[in-house]
Motif scaffolding. Sequence first.
Motif, PDB file in Angstrom:
ATOM      1  N   GLN A   1      28.363  20.851 -17.699  1.00 16.74           N
ATOM      2  CA  GLN A   1      29.541  19.994 -17.676  1.00 16.74           C
ATOM      3  C   GLN A   1      29.593  19.210 -16.372  1.00 16.74           C
ATOM      4  N   ILE A   2      30.344  18.113 -16.436  1.00 15.28           N
ATOM      5  CA  ILE A   2      30.688  17.324 -15.258  1.00 15.28           C
ATOM      6  C   ILE A   2      32.202  17.372 -15.127  1.00 15.28           C
ATOM      7  N   ARG A   3      32.676  17.528 -13.881  1.00 19.14           N
ATOM      8  CA  ARG A   3      34.125  17.541 -13.639  1.00 19.14           C
ATOM      9  C   ARG A   3      34.467  16.554 -12.526  1.00 19.14           C
ATOM     10  N   PHE A   4      35.651  15.984 -12.644  1.00 19.89           N
ATOM     11  CA  PHE A   4      36.231  15.196 -11.562  1.00 19.89           C
ATOM     12  C   PHE A   4      37.534  15.888 -11.179  1.00 19.89           C
ATOM     13  N   GLU A   5      37.586  16.421  -9.961  1.00 21.34           N
ATOM     14  CA  GLU A   5      38.701  17.259  -9.526  1.00 21.34           C
ATOM     15  C   GLU A   5      39.524  16.556  -8.447  1.00 21.34           C
ATOM     16  N   TYR A   6      40.851  16.552  -8.641  1.00 20.54           N
ATOM     17  CA  TYR A   6      41.795  16.025  -7.651  1.00 20.54           C
ATOM     18  C   TYR A   6      42.730  17.145  -7.213  1.00 20.54           C
ATOM     19  N   ASP A   7      43.340  16.973  -6.053  1.00 20.35           N
ATOM     20  CA  ASP A   7      44.279  17.977  -5.548  1.00 20.35           C
ATOM     21  C   ASP A   7      45.583  18.002  -6.326  1.00 20.35           C
ATOM     22  N   ARG A   8      45.850  16.930  -7.060  1.00 20.01           N
ATOM     23  CA  ARG A   8      47.069  16.886  -7.873  1.00 20.01           C
ATOM     24  C   ARG A   8      46.750  16.266  -9.229  1.00 20.01           C
ATOM     25  N   SER A   9      47.643  16.471 -10.185  1.00 21.67           N
ATOM     26  CA  SER A   9      47.410  15.985 -11.544  1.00 21.67           C
ATOM     27  C   SER A   9      47.991  14.580 -11.724  1.00 21.67           C
ATOM     28  N   GLY A  10      47.656  13.983 -12.844  1.00 24.91           N
ATOM     29  CA  GLY A  10      48.242  12.706 -13.240  1.00 24.91           C
ATOM     30  C   GLY A  10      47.515  11.480 -12.724  1.00 24.91           C
ATOM     31  N   ILE A  11      46.428  11.654 -11.984  1.00 30.01           N
ATOM     32  CA  ILE A  11      45.712  10.514 -11.405  1.00 30.01           C
ATOM     33  C   ILE A  11      44.744   9.941 -12.433  1.00 30.01           C
ATOM     34  N   GLN A  12      44.792   8.626 -12.623  1.00 29.91           N
ATOM     35  CA  GLN A  12      43.848   7.937 -13.491  1.00 29.91           C
ATOM     36  C   GLN A  12      42.798   7.236 -12.641  1.00 29.91           C
ATOM     37  N   SER A  13      41.563   7.235 -13.130  1.00 32.22           N
ATOM     38  CA  SER A  13      40.465   6.601 -12.415  1.00 32.22           C
ATOM     39  C   SER A  13      39.490   5.997 -13.416  1.00 32.22           C
ATOM     40  N   MET A  14      38.617   5.138 -12.889  1.00 28.72           N
ATOM     41  CA  MET A  14      37.514   4.588 -13.656  1.00 28.72           C
ATOM     42  C   MET A  14      36.232   5.075 -13.008  1.00 28.72           C
ATOM     43  N   VAL A  15      35.279   5.564 -13.821  1.00 28.80           N
ATOM     44  CA  VAL A  15      34.072   6.131 -13.236  1.00 28.80           C
ATOM     45  C   VAL A  15      32.817   5.555 -13.884  1.00 28.80           C
ATOM     46  N   ASP A  16      31.762   5.499 -13.061  1.00 30.06           N
ATOM     47  CA  ASP A  16      30.407   5.233 -13.524  1.00 30.06           C
ATOM     48  C   ASP A  16      29.532   6.341 -12.962  1.00 30.06           C
ATOM     49  N   VAL A  17      28.632   6.856 -13.773  1.00 34.19           N
ATOM     50  CA  VAL A  17      27.672   7.852 -13.315  1.00 34.19           C
ATOM     51  C   VAL A  17      26.296   7.443 -13.838  1.00 34.19           C
ATOM     52  N   CYS A  18      25.323   7.343 -12.926  1.00 39.04           N
ATOM     53  CA  CYS A  18      23.967   7.026 -13.334  1.00 39.04           C
ATOM     54  C   CYS A  18      23.001   8.063 -12.789  1.00 39.04           C
ATOM     55  N   LEU A  19      21.879   8.213 -13.453  1.00 35.97           N
ATOM     56  CA  LEU A  19      20.844   9.144 -13.048  1.00 35.97           C
ATOM     57  C   LEU A  19      19.654   8.350 -12.516  1.00 35.97           C
ATOM     58  N   TYR A  20      19.308   8.570 -11.257  1.00 39.66           N
ATOM     59  CA  TYR A  20      18.119   7.958 -10.655  1.00 39.66           C
ATOM     60  C   TYR A  20      16.927   8.871 -10.914  1.00 39.66           C
ATOM     61  N   LEU A  21      15.813   8.301 -11.320  1.00 38.06           N
ATOM     62  CA  LEU A  21      14.690   9.071 -11.825  1.00 38.06           C
ATOM     63  C   LEU A  21      13.627   9.326 -10.760  1.00 38.06           C
ATOM     64  N   ASN A  22      12.937  10.414 -10.918  1.00 33.05           N
ATOM     65  CA  ASN A  22      11.819  10.735 -10.049  1.00 33.05           C
ATOM     66  C   ASN A  22      10.644   9.796 -10.301  1.00 33.05           C
ATOM     67  N   ASP A  23       9.703   9.772  -9.372  1.00 32.13           N
ATOM     68  CA  ASP A  23       8.522   8.925  -9.507  1.00 32.13           C
ATOM     69  C   ASP A  23       7.780   9.251 -10.802  1.00 32.13           C
ATOM     70  N   GLY A  24       7.311   8.197 -11.456  1.00 33.01           N
ATOM     71  CA  GLY A  24       6.553   8.374 -12.688  1.00 33.01           C
ATOM     72  C   GLY A  24       7.362   8.163 -13.951  1.00 33.01           C
ATOM     73  N   PHE A  25       8.670   7.997 -13.826  1.00 35.48           N
ATOM     74  CA  PHE A  25       9.521   7.757 -14.988  1.00 35.48           C
ATOM     75  C   PHE A  25      10.111   6.353 -14.921  1.00 35.48           C
ATOM     76  N   GLU A  26      10.200   5.715 -16.075  1.00 38.97           N
ATOM     77  CA  GLU A  26      10.772   4.382 -16.161  1.00 38.97           C
ATOM     78  C   GLU A  26      12.062   4.426 -16.967  1.00 38.97           C
ATOM     79  N   ALA A  27      13.024   3.593 -16.566  1.00 39.13           N
ATOM     80  CA  ALA A  27      14.306   3.530 -17.262  1.00 39.13           C
ATOM     81  C   ALA A  27      14.414   2.207 -18.019  1.00 39.13           C
ATOM     82  N   PRO A  28      15.137   2.181 -19.132  1.00 37.09           N
ATOM     83  CA  PRO A  28      15.316   0.924 -19.872  1.00 37.09           C
ATOM     84  C   PRO A  28      16.267  -0.016 -19.147  1.00 37.09           C
ATOM     85  N   GLU A  29      16.257  -1.265 -19.565  1.00 41.28           N
ATOM     86  CA  GLU A  29      17.198  -2.241 -19.005  1.00 41.28           C
ATOM     87  C   GLU A  29      18.625  -1.813 -19.326  1.00 41.28           C
ATOM     88  N   GLN A  30      19.494  -1.904 -18.336  1.00 41.89           N
ATOM     89  CA  GLN A  30      20.890  -1.519 -18.518  1.00 41.89           C
ATOM     90  C   GLN A  30      21.712  -2.736 -18.932  1.00 41.89           C
TER      91      GLN A  30
END
Length: 569
Positions: A143-172
């Motif tokens: 799982q992935i979690r986004f934790e705040y000290d208080r509740s009710g906060i809205q946010s916008m997130v982006d998460v990307c995975l950077y790859l090790n040498d030898g792997f190619e990623a498709p066009e985003q």
Amino acid sequence: MSTEERKGPVAPKDPTKKRPFFYIMQDKQIFAAPQPDGRGIQYIYEDMGRLQDSAKLQGNVTDEKILQMLGTAEGFRKLVHSIGVYVTEETRKETVTFVLQMYGDNQGDPATIVSKSFVADGSEQIIDLTEVDWCENDKVPGQIRFEYDRSGIQSMVDVCLYLNDGFEAPEQITDSAVDFESDAYKEMIHRSLMQKGNLERLHKVTEKAKNGEDVTLSFIGGSITQGAGAIPIHKKCYARIYADAFEEKYGNGGKVNLIKAGVGGTPSELGMIRFERDVLRDGKEKPDLIVIEFAVNDEGDETQGVCYESLVRKCLALPWKPAVVLLFAVFSYDWNLQDRLGPVGVKYDIPMVSVLDAVTPQFGLMPGEGRVISKKQFFYDIYHPSNYGHMVMRDCLMEMTAEADKCTEFEAEGDLLGREPAIGADFEKVYLVDRKDISSAEVSEGAFAGTDKVLQMVEMDSEVVPVAEFPNNWYYDGSSDDPEPFRMKISCQKLLIINKDSGEPDFGTAEVFVDGRKVLDVDPHVNGWTHCNPLIALNGAEVGLHEVEVRMAKGDERKKFTILGFGVV
């Protein structure tokens, strides 16, 4: 200019060349839901193939080798060099903690937790995984979690995975904004009118609101009706925003009340049992509209649609004749069960709304060639709609409501329940028996005398704080080498047992006997998470007095088990 007035470094470093990457979250809205300790957390589960689905949906990944590697902790470590995280909160001042948690073979096993705290100002945070001391028990990304000290906060997130040498990623790919006012959008919404049917009951709901009277709009279904994918779930789910849109368009001073009764991961087999409790509130509510949404939850229904039709007939049988609408949601692989369940709507001439019919024809088109909304925009994950997706569902329901409102002539409804069922109606008169109401049964609890407090939690109506499903249960705590069975005598024709599924290893299998004959082995690990699971124990043709026994399976006497209740016909 003084040193204090400088806005940046005198000689910035050359930019570091970025590794190939792909997104697993992009423009994803999150909400810090309240926790018992006062914090706010958004949980995003990545096990059971969900990380691979996110890579396909958000990152345009089609390489089967990469997708396979994402399914195991070992593959993830070999593939991913680092994680890029962007979190944007409105004030740009709140501190958030990003957490990636691996899972072992069982919940509670030691496993790796990677975390980083930072200010949610929208800047990229790089988490270098080469510096992580991985746990040998890791099996899958959990799982992935986004934790705040208080509740009710809205946010916008982006998460990307950077790859090790030898792997190619498709066009985003970056999507263009959705134009909710365009003719193309309106045409897409109009395609959702799968069947108008007899709109008289729905017309009466709009007329009642326009006359200044209070109306109650109710919804029963699975996780989509619960609001999964909507951020925040209690304000942006399709049921809430439909009620708001209905009130804005048709309300004339009266209140528009909302009853939202979605339970994640459950089919109409459970919905028909909990209908009186969760929708009618044990006779306290008389909803004017009932929307039924089980088109993506009923694949595992043992009866292949009999339970669904039984629920529909329950609604149609109510003496105040509420409007009934069948809503068919969609998964990201362009699938639902409307072909199986649609004949029920045809049989009773019920309005049917298909989100699949609306959105799937345009998903394959390119921007500028007729695509209105992409899959990445519509879906929060492979199963659940995003805020945009919930808005589309709202607009599909509003389209059918508008059709009903403008109708002036209607065919006579006739005796709906006198019609031969399309699939079957064996459980039309099913009712719930639990510890709160055992008036129709004689019960000996045996070792199942406890009450389980760790239950599936559901956000009901417009509330953000979840409530426990089936709190009036019978629980065995695994404390005996020879636990006394649960026994019940009841006069019935058909019987379902509702058990608690669990991912905990200390829960075990129970055997169910009816009149001395074993009819079920109930394994609480089939689904692997805390959730409600109904199973048919008796499907007889005649009413008779039956003796029911639930006992722990041999070898599992020291394991726990929870009977949530029974469905009785």
